[in-house]
Scaffold this active site. Structure first.
Site, short mmCIF file in Angstrom:
data_model
loop_
_atom_site.label_atom_id
_atom_site.label_comp_id
_atom_site.label_asym_id
_atom_site.label_seq_id
_atom_site.Cartn_x
_atom_site.Cartn_y
_atom_site.Cartn_z
N ASP A 66 48.97 55.13 81.62
CA ASP A 66 48.40 54.13 82.52
C ASP A 66 47.71 53.07 81.65
O ASP A 66 47.59 53.20 80.44
CB ASP A 66 47.44 54.78 83.53
CG ASP A 66 47.22 53.88 84.74
OD1 ASP A 66 47.63 52.71 84.71
OD2 ASP A 66 46.62 54.34 85.73
C1 BGC Z 1 46.80 51.41 87.60
C2 BGC Z 1 48.27 51.74 87.71
C3 BGC Z 1 49.08 50.47 87.55
C4 BGC Z 1 48.75 49.84 86.23
C5 BGC Z 1 49.56 48.59 85.93
C6 BGC Z 1 46.49 50.59 86.37
O1 BGC Z 1 45.18 50.13 86.35
O2 BGC Z 1 46.05 52.61 87.58
O3 BGC Z 1 48.52 52.36 88.93
O4 BGC Z 1 50.44 50.77 87.66
O5 BGC Z 1 47.38 49.51 86.23
O6 BGC Z 1 49.20 47.53 86.70
#
Ligand code: BGC
Length: 760
Positions: A267
């Site tokens: 993530d």
């Molecule tokens: C979130 C994810 C997301 C990623 C990219 C993160 O902060 O937890 O769910 O896909 O950002 O935007």
């Protein structure tokens, strides 16, 4: 090893071998810098990231959208790098790309996997036309905690429903083969147990015993793998003490047990954050921990670059090569080497087409839950003369879309006020906001552990202003003049989603006060709630005649809400979670284990002394505009061998005056097992439409393996003995029977796969 392409049915074996060959050939030509480069994913096409691309040091960009932008960045990778390896463009296509559908918790409420699949097909077509090839969806995290803001992105509390929805979304995005130019590579996230963060606080710690992990939190991920999901994302939370992005135990379930061949991405900044978690002292350690745990691609933080500064003895080159292979394999399978660019001419004509908008309207109709309808106030008669449309969300375009609305635009949305005016051209429609919804100011964490949180003028966690310029008295005047009032209350979209956990479930600001005063006018009131979580609606439930939970319905919000309110369509959605009465009941979920003191005439039973232990509305609940009678439950297989199937049926009759769609649900309960079993577990459901007066037999077939559970030693068993079975309109009602599971001559079946496999 099976390839992702194989999992989704394509490409055929010859092509698979060819891909493996091409991966090998390419890998042999790569320098260490180029290999690490393929594991790097950066956000946005900034001059810095594009320069990195030019140097062959980027495998993927995200948040770059539009054919022009993606093609421009791709041209750098293809024309100006030594090996011409295409970029993979990722984006959060969470509930539509430009045509914004209802938020995921809403479409999960439809209990309609075919609808969900169609929605994701549209999202995939629109996104791929804009150069995006990879979505960071579906979020398949189960949660039992509506304080957690990300409940809005998931499918609620139930592992079976969650599995059905996860598989449908994957099928919809990927459409069988990631090679198809209109299919979007899916990414099940956030592996795993993110929805179990303590206190519902985002990014927090999750303590999840293995049985709970395997029975509740993992099944939707397993279902996504079964549907051929090509990628997975770890999370920002730690799980049982180890951050999920370095949790080799968790990732070995994915890789070794399930044989997941695809790519795992961290993530956002999660590799770097291993330092803040306190399990790595520096970037090198963080990168090594994530890579060796099984995380192939590093999202955003650039921490994997530090792998380049490790000495040859420190760098596990085989692990690194395997990660690079997964990236290259996916790019070959997705056809990016042959078709790196997007046809810019198709982009605009793919977005927001009539067909897509029509589907958005149907999806919104099917996603709204009728919670209360006293004396059949709904549907309202279209010949009504004067309607008051009130509330801060009645004419708010942006918030109809909900959080994480990709390329959705506020101007595309039809508000409830617009929808009502369109539906009732002859009526007098009076509108007033009544109150504003004040934003929350998130409190900074205290500097000193244990110190009280700073108190600001607005108070900790309180709304920043008590209402705004909107005027309650104006709204009351409207209500007094009208034959009926429809009031739209809830949360701003920004109050839900990531980093939007709440400690209270109340209507923010003075909305409830507005509602109370409107109800006091004595006129009939319909309350429509737009929110990303169940709110505390005890007062409303006691005093308002009709209540609809609309979630955030998307671009067609106003039309769909009005279709339901005025009876052009009947509500059919069901709650994908138990609706708490108050925040103190959380976590509350229907499939809790049996307790030693479930009931007693006195106080010595499980629960509270100041609150009921039942939810306000149970999981699976939702009303329609008609009435269904359940009868004639018959267990067609009274004795079930552990290798056989349970078959059970019931007669369902529409005894009302209107047609309607019922979500018929099948629950079971194992009376005696090695571990305490849930009082009920959902094992199947069917959406069935009935004409007025029509009666149908609904039959369920469940693989006996799906009746099993883990014993104390974490072995999958299908305990022999008596089971209860219900065919039911929700998790708290239904008609009941029993069946027996026979002892297995050959021992228990040690495979929980069938139990998790979604509904066809
Ligand atoms: C979130 C994810 C997301 C990623 C990219 C993160 O902060 O937890 O769910 O896909 O950002 O935007």
């Amino acid at each position: 090893m099976a390839s992702v392409g194989q999992m989704v049915g394509q490409p055929p074996a010859a092509t698979h071998a060819e891909i493996e060959h091409r991966v090998d050939v390419l890998l042999r030509q790569m320098t260490l810098e180029e290999k690490v480069g393929q594991l790097m994913q950066y956000t946005s096409a900034t001059p810095q990231t594009l320069e990195q691309v030019r140097q062959g040091k980027v495998g993927s960009l995200f948040n770059v959208t539009g054919a022009e932008n993606t093609n421009a960045a791709q041209r750098i990778a293809i024309e100006r790098t030594r090996l011409k390896i295409p970029l993979l463009f990722g984006y959060d296509v969470i509930h539509g790309y430009r045509t914004i559908f209802p938020v995921p918790i809403a479409t999960a409420s439809s209990f309609d996997s075919s609808l969900i699949e169609q929605i994701e097909r549209v999202a995939a077509r629109e996104a791929t036309a804009a150069g995006v090839k990879w979505t960071f969806a579906p979020m398949v995290d189960i949660t039992r905690d509506p304080r957690w803001g990300r409940m809005v992105e998931g499918a609620g509390e139930d592992p079976y429903l969650g599995s059905v929805v996860a598989a449908a979304r994957v099928r919809g995005f990927q459409a069988g083969a990631v090679a198809d130019s209109q299919s979007l590579i899916a990414c099940a996230k956030h592996f795993a147990a993110y929805g179990a963060v303590e206190g519902g606080r985002d990014y927090n710690t999750a303590e999840v015993p293995e049985r709970l992990l395997r029975e509740v939190y993992l099944p939707p991920f397993r279902a996504a793998v079964g549907a051929g999901v090509a990628t997975m994302m770890t999370g920002l939370q730690d799980v049982n003490g180890i951050p999920s992005t370095a949790n080799s135990q968790l990732l070995s379930i994915l890789r070794q047990e399930w044989g997941f061949p695809g790519l795992v991405v961290s993530d956002y900044d999660a590799v770097q954050q291993l330092i803040a978690h306190g399990i790595a002292a520096n970037d090198q350690q963080a990168a090594l921990k994530a890579l060796t745990a099984g995380v192939d691609m590093d999202m955003a933080d650039g921490t994997y670059l530090s792998l380049l500064s490790l000495s040859p003895g420190q760098l596990p080159i085989r692990v690194l090569d395997e990660a690079v292979r997964r990236v290259l394999r996916l790019k070959f399978e997705a056809g990016l080497f042959e078709h790196p660019y997007t046809d810019a001419g198709k982009e605009n004509s793919s977005e927001l087409t009539n067909e897509n908008v029509k589907l958005a309207r149907r999806a919104a109709q099917e996603s709204m839950i009728l919670l209360k309808n006293q004396n059949n106030l709904l549907p309202l008669d279209k010949s009504v003369k004067t309607v008051a449309v009130l509330g801060p969300l009645a004419d708010d375009k942006a918030d109809q879309l909900g959080s994480w609305a990709a390329q959705g635009r506020a101007e595309d949305a039809i508000t409830p006020l617009q929808g009502i005016k369109l539906k009732l051209p002859q009526a007098q429609v009076l509108y007033a906001k009544g109150v504003d919804i004040p934003s929350f100011e998130k409190q900074p964490p205290s500097q000193i552990a244990g110190a009280p949180a700073p108190v600001t003028a607005t108070g900790v966690g309180q709304a920043s202003a008590a209402g705004g310029p909107a005027d309650i008295s104006e709204a009351l005047q409207m209500a007094r003049k009208a034959d009926v009032t429809i009031i739209f209350l809830g949360e701003l979209a920004e109050m839900t989603g990531e980093a939007s956990s709440r400690a209270s479930l109340s209507f923010p600001g003075r909305q409830e006060e507005l509602l109370q005063q409107v109800v006091a006018t004595g006129k009939p009131v319909v309350l429509v709630i737009e929110s990303g979580r169940p709110l505390d609606i005890r007062w409303a439930n006691d005093h308002v005649a009709a209540i609809i939970q609309a979630w955030y319905p998307g671009v067609q919000a106003g039309n769909a809400i009005t279709d339901v309110i005025f009876g052009d369509t009947s509500p059919s959605a069901r709650l994908p979670m138990s609706w708490p009465r108050s925040v103190g009941q959380i976590p509350i979920y229907y499939n809790h284990d049996s307790t030693g003191r479930p009931i007693s005439p006195d106080r010595w039973h499980t629960g509270y002394i100041d609150e009921s232990s039942s939810p306000l509305f149970p999981f699976g609940y939702g009303l329609t505009y008609t009435t269904f009678r359940y009868s004639g439950l018959r267990v067609l297989t009274p004795s079930v061998a552990p290798t056989a199937e349970l078959r059970v049926q019931a007669e369902i009759e529409n005894v009302g005056q209107r047609s309607g769609t019922e979500v018929v649900q099948l629950y079971i309960h194992d009376r005696v097992a090695p571990t305490s079993r849930p009082v009920r577990e959902l094992k199947g459901f069917e959406r069935v439409t009935f004409k007025a007066g029509e009666k149908k037999t609904v039959v369920f077939t469940v693989n006996a393996n799906a009746l099993g559970s883990y014993d104390a030693h974490m072995r999958w068993v299908i305990p022999p003995g008596t089971y209860d079975v219900w065919i039911a309109p929700n998790s708290a009602e239904g008609i009941a029977g029993t069946f027996e599971v026979l002892s297995s001559a050959s021992g228990p079946v040690h495979d929980n796969d069938a139990g998790l496999r979604p509904h066809p």
